[in-house]
Design an enzyme around this catalytic site. Structure first.
Site, PDB file in Angstrom:
ATOM      1  N   PRO A  86       0.824  -1.214   0.000  1.00  0.00           N
ATOM      2  CA  PRO A  86       0.000   0.000   0.000  1.00  0.00           C
ATOM      3  C   PRO A  86       0.857   1.263   0.000  1.00  0.00           C
ATOM      4  O   PRO A  86       0.357   2.351  -0.292  1.00  0.00           O
ATOM      5  CB  PRO A  86      -0.832  -0.124   1.288  1.00  0.00           C
ATOM      6  CG  PRO A  86      -0.139  -1.143   2.124  1.00  0.00           C
ATOM      7  CD  PRO A  86       0.628  -2.035   1.206  1.00  0.00           C
ATOM      8  N   GLU A 113       3.538  -6.671   8.222  1.00  0.00           N
ATOM      9  CA  GLU A 113       3.831  -5.242   8.019  1.00  0.00           C
ATOM     10  C   GLU A 113       4.740  -5.013   6.817  1.00  0.00           C
ATOM     11  O   GLU A 113       5.277  -3.934   6.637  1.00  0.00           O
ATOM     12  CB  GLU A 113       4.474  -4.648   9.274  1.00  0.00           C
ATOM     13  CG  GLU A 113       3.555  -4.599  10.475  1.00  0.00           C
ATOM     14  CD  GLU A 113       2.272  -3.822  10.190  1.00  0.00           C
ATOM     15  OE1 GLU A 113       2.367  -2.651   9.799  1.00  0.00           O
ATOM     16  OE2 GLU A 113       1.176  -4.395  10.357  1.00  0.00           O
ATOM     17  N   ARG A 155      -4.236  -9.571 -20.151  1.00  0.00           N
ATOM     18  CA  ARG A 155      -5.261  -9.334 -21.175  1.00  0.00           C
ATOM     19  C   ARG A 155      -4.765  -8.413 -22.277  1.00  0.00           C
ATOM     20  O   ARG A 155      -5.347  -8.350 -23.351  1.00  0.00           O
ATOM     21  CB  ARG A 155      -6.566  -8.821 -20.549  1.00  0.00           C
ATOM     22  CG  ARG A 155      -6.486  -7.451 -19.960  1.00  0.00           C
ATOM     23  CD  ARG A 155      -7.785  -7.061 -19.279  1.00  0.00           C
ATOM     24  NE  ARG A 155      -8.855  -6.687 -20.207  1.00  0.00           N
ATOM     25  CZ  ARG A 155      -8.912  -5.524 -20.850  1.00  0.00           C
ATOM     26  NH1 ARG A 155      -7.961  -4.626 -20.702  1.00  0.00           N
ATOM     27  NH2 ARG A 155      -9.910  -5.255 -21.670  1.00  0.00           N
ATOM     28  N   ASP A 170     -10.676   0.298 -24.183  1.00  0.00           N
ATOM     29  CA  ASP A 170     -10.895   0.244 -22.739  1.00  0.00           C
ATOM     30  C   ASP A 170     -11.091   1.609 -22.119  1.00  0.00           C
ATOM     31  O   ASP A 170     -10.550   2.590 -22.611  1.00  0.00           O
ATOM     32  CB  ASP A 170      -9.631  -0.278 -22.048  1.00  0.00           C
ATOM     33  CG  ASP A 170      -9.544  -1.761 -22.101  1.00  0.00           C
ATOM     34  OD1 ASP A 170     -10.571  -2.393 -22.308  1.00  0.00           O
ATOM     35  OD2 ASP A 170      -8.416  -2.268 -21.927  1.00  0.00           O
TER      36      ASP A 170
HETATM   37  N1  ADE Z   1      -0.747  -4.983   0.052  1.00  0.00           N
HETATM   38  C1  ADE Z   1      -1.583  -4.530   1.000  1.00  0.00           C
HETATM   39  N2  ADE Z   1      -2.364  -3.548   0.533  1.00  0.00           N
HETATM   40  C2  ADE Z   1      -2.004  -3.355  -0.761  1.00  0.00           C
HETATM   41  C3  ADE Z   1      -2.425  -2.469  -1.777  1.00  0.00           C
HETATM   42  N3  ADE Z   1      -3.384  -1.555  -1.582  1.00  0.00           N
HETATM   43  N4  ADE Z   1      -1.820  -2.546  -2.975  1.00  0.00           N
HETATM   44  C4  ADE Z   1      -0.846  -3.444  -3.194  1.00  0.00           C
HETATM   45  N5  ADE Z   1      -0.408  -4.300  -2.277  1.00  0.00           N
HETATM   46  C5  ADE Z   1      -0.980  -4.265  -1.062  1.00  0.00           C
END
Ligand code: ADE
Length: 240
Positions: A86, A113, A155, A170
């Site tokens: 994230p 984490e 794809r 797309d």
């Molecule tokens: N791992 C945990 N959350 C994630 C996200 N939003 N994007 C990519 N990998 C992740």
């Protein structure tokens, strides 16, 4: 293209062998390897994580086991290493298009984490490494993000979609969201297919589709309209 995924939950990646992706693998357009990170542990508990330096909640994935796994999976052949997190740069359609031109992608799925940062730092000296996020929310691990990214990339490979025009038209390919689509019957629950789509007038249909795409993008993703280069809009577009 060759795709490898290293994970502590290989079963999570099973959907990659279904449907469109499964057919791409069977047709030899994509080679897929899914590897269990624990195969590179040496202790009875097959531990892959440890507590974070500096304290705090959660666990961090150990660098030694990741180092051995990636040395084995990456080998000598050039490959792009992708680490879903994230805290990464956003994965977008442009990312998918760029990766679709690669020979090899290796995905390293973190849990807890995350992975000790030195793993990414060490591989950055050997080849391209991308830390990427699929959106502003936190998943439990990288596996679902890999499913998303692999589907978006595969794809786009030549021969994977029955009709390659689908990929060209797309959402996002022209910077806009795609407008609505309709099929038979003409009338359903009192709702009719727009007349123009049945008119046979291709110019009028193209204009109508463009207008709906602009309208939808303005309503749902005004940030995309703001990001368009100035020459992306024609005169008739400017109403939006
Ligand atoms: N791992 C945990 N959350 C994630 C996200 N939003 N994007 C990519 N990998 C992740």
């Amino acid at each position: 293209m060759r795709i490898d995924v290293v994970t502590i939950f290989p079963g999570y990646l099973a959907p990659l062998r279904e449907a469109l992706l499964g057919r791409a693998i069977e047709a030899g357009l994509v080679e897929l390897g899914v590897h269990d990170l624990r195969d590179w542990t040496h202790d009875v508990h097959q531990a892959v994580d440890d507590s974070p330096y500096g304290g705090g909640p959660g666990m961090v994935m150990r660098p030694q086991v990741w180092g051995e796994a990636l040395d084995a999976v990456l080998g000598e052949e050039p490959a792009r290493l992708v680490v879903p997190t994230p805290a990464g740069r956003p994965f977008t359609q442009a990312t998918a298009q760029a990766w679709a031109a690669e020979e090899r992608l290796v995905f390293a799925c973190g849990r807890y984490e995350g992975i000790d940062q030195r793993v990414v730092d060490a591989y950055a000296d050997r080849g391209p490494v991308d830390e990427v996020s699929i959106g502003d929310y936190v998943l439990v691990g990288g596996e679902v993000a890999v499913l998303v990214m692999v589907e978006a990339v595969v794809r786009l490979l030549p021969g994977v979609l029955g009709n390659p025009v689908s990929a060209q038209e797309d959402s996002f390919s022209d910077g806009l969201l795609e407008g609505p689509a309709y099929t038979r019957p003409v009338s359903w629950r009192g709702l009719d297919v727009p007349d123009v789509l049945r008119s046979g007038n291709h110019a009028a249909i193209a204009r109508w589709r463009r207008d709906r795409a602009l309208e939808r993008t303005a309503a749902r993703r005004p940030d995309l309209l703001d990001a368009l280069p100035p020459d992306a809009l024609d005169r008739a577009d400017r109403a939006f």
